[in-house]
Design an enzyme around this catalytic site. Sequence first.
Site, PDB file in Angstrom:
ATOM      1  N   ASP A  64       0.817  -1.218   0.000  1.00 20.94           N
ATOM      2  CA  ASP A  64       0.000   0.000   0.000  1.00 20.94           C
ATOM      3  C   ASP A  64       0.850   1.267   0.000  1.00 20.94           C
ATOM      4  O   ASP A  64       0.309   2.377  -0.036  1.00 20.94           O
ATOM      5  CB  ASP A  64      -1.009   0.000   1.178  1.00 20.94           C
ATOM      6  CG  ASP A  64      -0.356  -0.184   2.537  1.00 20.94           C
ATOM      7  OD1 ASP A  64       0.745  -0.770   2.599  1.00 20.94           O
ATOM      8  OD2 ASP A  64      -0.942   0.246   3.544  1.00 20.94           O
ATOM      9  N   HIS A 140       8.613  -0.634  12.322  1.00 21.83           N
ATOM     10  CA  HIS A 140       7.435  -1.257  11.725  1.00 21.83           C
ATOM     11  C   HIS A 140       7.781  -2.735  11.498  1.00 21.83           C
ATOM     12  O   HIS A 140       8.835  -3.185  11.899  1.00 21.83           O
ATOM     13  CB  HIS A 140       7.088  -0.494  10.432  1.00 21.83           C
ATOM     14  CG  HIS A 140       5.763  -0.865   9.835  1.00 21.83           C
ATOM     15  ND1 HIS A 140       4.616  -1.007  10.588  1.00 21.83           N
ATOM     16  CD2 HIS A 140       5.407  -1.132   8.556  1.00 21.83           C
ATOM     17  CE1 HIS A 140       3.617  -1.336   9.784  1.00 21.83           C
ATOM     18  NE2 HIS A 140       4.074  -1.428   8.549  1.00 21.83           N
ATOM     19  N   ASP A 210       4.834   3.857   7.953  1.00 29.98           N
ATOM     20  CA  ASP A 210       4.074   3.351   9.084  1.00 29.98           C
ATOM     21  C   ASP A 210       5.007   3.143  10.279  1.00 29.98           C
ATOM     22  O   ASP A 210       6.172   2.788  10.097  1.00 29.98           O
ATOM     23  CB  ASP A 210       3.453   2.012   8.725  1.00 29.98           C
ATOM     24  CG  ASP A 210       2.477   2.097   7.558  1.00 29.98           C
ATOM     25  OD1 ASP A 210       2.158   3.182   7.098  1.00 29.98           O
ATOM     26  OD2 ASP A 210       2.059   1.021   7.074  1.00 29.98           O
ATOM     27  N   HIS A 268      -3.383   7.413   7.270  1.00 32.29           N
ATOM     28  CA  HIS A 268      -3.192   5.961   7.281  1.00 32.29           C
ATOM     29  C   HIS A 268      -4.243   5.273   8.155  1.00 32.29           C
ATOM     30  O   HIS A 268      -3.950   4.423   8.995  1.00 32.29           O
ATOM     31  CB  HIS A 268      -1.780   5.568   7.742  1.00 32.29           C
ATOM     32  CG  HIS A 268      -1.387   4.188   7.275  1.00 32.29           C
ATOM     33  ND1 HIS A 268      -1.586   3.060   8.041  1.00 32.29           N
ATOM     34  CD2 HIS A 268      -0.863   3.751   6.124  1.00 32.29           C
ATOM     35  CE1 HIS A 268      -1.172   1.990   7.381  1.00 32.29           C
ATOM     36  NE2 HIS A 268      -0.724   2.385   6.207  1.00 32.29           N
TER      37      HIS A 268
END
EC number: 3.1.26.11
Lengths: 302, 302
Positions: A64, A140, A210, A268
């Site tokens: 993504d 992450h 992220d 997000h």
Amino acid sequence: MKVNILGCYAATPRSFTNPSSQVLEIKNHLFLIDCGEGTQVQLRKNKIKFSKIEHIFISHLHGDHFYGLVGLVSTFRLLNREKELHIYGPKGIKEIITLQLKLSKSWTNYPLIFHELTSKEPQVIFEDLKVSVSTIPLKHRIYTNGFLFKEKTGDRKLLINEALKYNIDVTLYKSLKKGKDVISEDGELIPNALVTAPPDDPLSYAYCSDTVYDPEIVPLIKEATALYHESTFLEQQAELAFPTKHSTARQAATIARDAQVMLLILGHYSTRYPDIQLFKTEAESIFQNIILADDGKEISVK
Amino acid sequence: MKVNILGCYAATPRSFTNPSSQVLEIKNHLFLIDCGEGTQVQLRKNKIKFSKIEHIFISHLHGDHFYGLVGLVSTFRLLNREKELHIYGPKGIKEIITLQLKLSKSWTNYPLIFHELTSKEPQVIFEDLKVSVSTIPLKHRIYTNGFLFKEKTGDRKLLINEALKYNIDVTLYKSLKKGKDVISEDGELIPNALVTAPPDDPLSYAYCSDTVYDPEIVPLIKEATALYHESTFLEQQAELAFPTKHSTARQAATIARDAQVMLLILGHYSTRYPDIQLFKTEAESIFQNIILADDGKEISVK
């Protein structure tokens, strides 16, 4: 400085939401940050000039955040691009893109330059006279970087009426902007401060997505003008945040507060929530100046 | 049998047009044919059930035919798919997809089975009791296959009222459908033709994109119920068709006429043309029964 949000939803693209991608306009650059599937269509819909993009920053290799990259690289080729394109991202990104170009026998006719990242320490990855870009190592599930975009302190501002009043030759204006004292046409020493004003405060933009909640990034983004911080979950689903290495809205706000940034942009979002307003409401108990990212939104950072 | 056109435009995705992808519904299968960027969103917009897709056929490794595949494979994982997914496409497709899954540490939790194609001769690549799929070798700039989807001749149709009249036991109905004569409850020999009708003519669908005009495919697609044939250009731009290994609308119609198909579906339009009606007008001088593919269109094939 402004940010165009092309996509700010987690996981899969859907009919009306897009995965991560945004364009940062800063000091005459258009920096593309992340490039989920469909980014090239989002660029078109948001009327962003493809040819002005020269640098693309990919945070990590979850789909993504980069599945739209190979399509954009290919489209640049079809648009007869000639300018260099620089791609900054985790090691492996070069192999992914070049394998696909090789198998389709569609090499780019413009220079495609990869800057593969492996360091776990912050590093400057781009710099010119007006702006620098550094990595923000994030925690992450896979190797991930945020990015800190910082304007450099500009020249002092010439007070043109004062300069005329003191009879300073035009050829000395450049010296004045650099902060130097000069001699006027009348032979007088003119202290710089009389005919210039201080430059604008340099702006900065931190992109952190992220990441799990990680106070270690606070010193790296201290007093940033704006912070985009992921808030995949609400506190109600906090038990999902740590194992998936994501943050809640409240955690994002805590980072913003502790780093004393001026503006927090949330994004997000997990698509499980019916209304993104919930993220703002939760975060506002910790930090006040919040904007919710949303696809197609343009956010000014001043 | 019906075809859902998800995308039918050449080259890059744009705000309102999509690259190649379509879903063929045939004998309770949903076959996905090609998978350009944005296909998963098109599947959602067209309300096609993701989980029913078990076989994906990729014609060739130009981006406008497969850049959406890795995203779809990943989304199946996020949807907790458990069923096998079979992907048929040129050699190299396995490396492209698995490299990306490996680097994102996102292996599928369902079985992902690649059937890599290298043959330049037509071959059967899928077959069950009701349908077969064969390749149609095409001439394009890189290794490319079209696909021929063929229903098998079904069972004879039971004429239930006749079967009751002749007092045939229910347990013999299956034998009747298989064309066998049976003995009635009254001890009489009942010839099959008295209580059954011939099965429907099996339907077939030929997908030919991308390809230069190539009469060699005519015997392979002879009398297909429907032919989807690319028509990237009009005759006005015929000088572009041969070097780029594409076809004009007139050439597509010539193939349809020579193969005596029942229906020609045109698609893979260059986005230079303001109105796709132009393709139909040109093709109709050669062949009459033409439907223009368009994104979101559902076409019945009977």
